[in-house]
Write a protein that holds these residues in place. Structure first.
Motif, PDB file in Angstrom:
ATOM      1  N   PRO A 183     -37.883  26.794  -0.216  1.00 24.52           N
ATOM      2  CA  PRO A 183     -38.358  27.364  -1.394  1.00 24.52           C
ATOM      3  C   PRO A 183     -39.686  27.054  -1.964  1.00 24.52           C
ATOM      4  CG  PRO A 183     -35.737  26.655  -1.938  1.00 24.52           C
ATOM      5  CD  PRO A 183     -36.321  25.954  -0.856  1.00 24.52           C
ATOM      6  N   GLY A 184     -39.873  28.394  -2.002  1.00 30.63           N
ATOM      7  CA  GLY A 184     -41.314  29.246  -2.325  1.00 30.63           C
ATOM      8  C   GLY A 184     -41.867  30.254  -2.669  1.00 30.63           C
ATOM      9  N   GLY A 185     -43.541  30.335  -2.619  1.00 28.35           N
ATOM     10  CA  GLY A 185     -43.438  31.618  -3.135  1.00 28.35           C
ATOM     11  C   GLY A 185     -44.243  32.652  -2.300  1.00 28.35           C
ATOM     12  N   TYR A 186     -45.401  33.221  -3.158  1.00 29.69           N
ATOM     13  CA  TYR A 186     -46.176  34.171  -1.737  1.00 29.69           C
ATOM     14  C   TYR A 186     -46.467  34.086  -0.590  1.00 29.69           C
ATOM     15  CZ  TYR A 186     -46.158  37.569  -6.445  1.00 29.69           C
ATOM     16  OH  TYR A 186     -45.561  38.318  -6.807  1.00 29.69           O
ATOM     17  N   GLY A 187     -46.650  32.776  -0.198  1.00 28.74           N
ATOM     18  CA  GLY A 187     -47.140  32.220   0.498  1.00 28.74           C
ATOM     19  C   GLY A 187     -46.427  31.651   1.605  1.00 28.74           C
ATOM     20  N   THR A 188     -45.416  31.079   1.362  1.00 30.60           N
ATOM     21  CA  THR A 188     -43.932  30.894   2.070  1.00 30.60           C
ATOM     22  C   THR A 188     -43.167  32.306   1.900  1.00 30.60           C
ATOM     23  OG1 THR A 188     -43.292  29.406   0.581  1.00 30.60           O
ATOM     24  CG2 THR A 188     -41.708  30.013   2.234  1.00 30.60           C
ATOM     25  N   LEU A 189     -42.855  33.030   1.278  1.00 32.73           N
ATOM     26  CA  LEU A 189     -42.366  34.386   1.618  1.00 32.73           C
ATOM     27  C   LEU A 189     -43.183  35.095   2.953  1.00 32.73           C
ATOM     28  CD1 LEU A 189     -41.767  36.352  -2.171  1.00 32.73           C
ATOM     29  CD2 LEU A 189     -39.886  35.234  -0.206  1.00 32.73           C
TER      30      LEU A 189
END
Length: 262
Positions: free
Chosen positions: A177-183
């Motif tokens: 799970p992560g945010g914009y960078g992970t996406l």
């Protein structure tokens, strides 16, 4: 001295947060500068030679040369993506740490973005598992530097140079799970596989509660609209079992001829 004044004095004595600009560390007023990516992408050009596009081409070239040189001999590797905001006492941090350890125990290197949170956990697990722990950092306004568990670390100015290293030297991706960078990293990998720009490698999402709604949207909205094919959804695997996630990427690496001795 009052407690408030004492706290203020102690706070004032702490070093200011550092910014990294490639291999350069900047602090205090020197850290308050735009990022290299912003200089490159902003159309309002500073005509100083060191801020022109021809000069930047040389700087970009140097990032690729340094990255290729540092990573060419690492052998098989798996990239682990996840949020920099993952807390050390969280279940997700523990998952990332176990993933890093299992990958290392299989004789495969672990590559992360080199930051805190899930990245730090995966690097820590790789070290504790006796493997090679790699961090690919990036210049950011809130950059804190590479975490202490990175064995081989490279700091990049440009996102695209950094992402090239993730793809070139990884035989699979595990995404927590992560945010914009992970996406961004997730969809970069999916796009390259879907368009056959790279040899197919597994992309495994860990966390059905977190990623399930995204996959449902892709299936029920994006695929339903015809923007992707249903078969494209098969490029992504979803699980809650970290052992299964690692098994999928390691088996794929071995099937493609990569072994710990390579």
């Amino acid at each position: 001295m009052s407690r408030q004044n004492s706290q203020a004095k102690n706070f004032a004595s702490l070093p200011d947060p550092a910014r990294r600009k490639g291999s350069v560390i900047l602090r205090r007023a020197q850290a308050d500068i735009p990022q290299s990516d912003r200089y490159l992408l902003d159309s309002r050009e500073n005509q100083d030679f060191t801020h022109t596009d021809p000069w930047r081409v040389l700087r970009i070239q140097s990032e690729f040369v340094e990255g290729f040189g540092a990573l060419a001999g690492i052998g098989p590797a798996i990239s682990v993506f996840g949020s920099a905001r993952t807390k050390r006492d969280s279940a997700r941090y523990a998952q990332a740490e176990k993933i890093g350890s299992l990958i290392a125990q299989a004789g495969v290197a672990v590559i992360t973005g080199g930051g805190p949170g899930a990245m730090e956990a995966a690097n820590k697990g790789a070290c504790e598992g006796g493997g090679v722990s790699i961090g690919l950092g990036i210049e950011l306004p809130f950059e804190t530097g590479l975490n202490e568990w990175v064995d081989v670390g490279i700091n990049f100015r440009y996102f695209f140079a950094r992402k090239t290293m993730f793809v070139k030297y990884s035989q699979g991706f595990i995404v927590l799970p992560g945010g914009y960078g992970t996406l961004d990293e997730l969809f970069e990998a999916v796009t390259l596989v879907q368009t056959e720009k790279v040899t197919g490698f597994p992309i495994v999402l860990v966390g059905t509660d977190y990623w399930g709604p995204l996959l449902e949207w892709l299936r029920n909205t994006v695929a339903e609209e015809g923007a992707i094919s249903v078969a494209d959804l098969d490029l992504i695997k979803l699980t809650d079992d970290v052992n299964e996630a690692v098994r999928i990427v390691i088996e794929s690496a071995h099937a493609n001829g990569f072994t710990a001795a390579d």
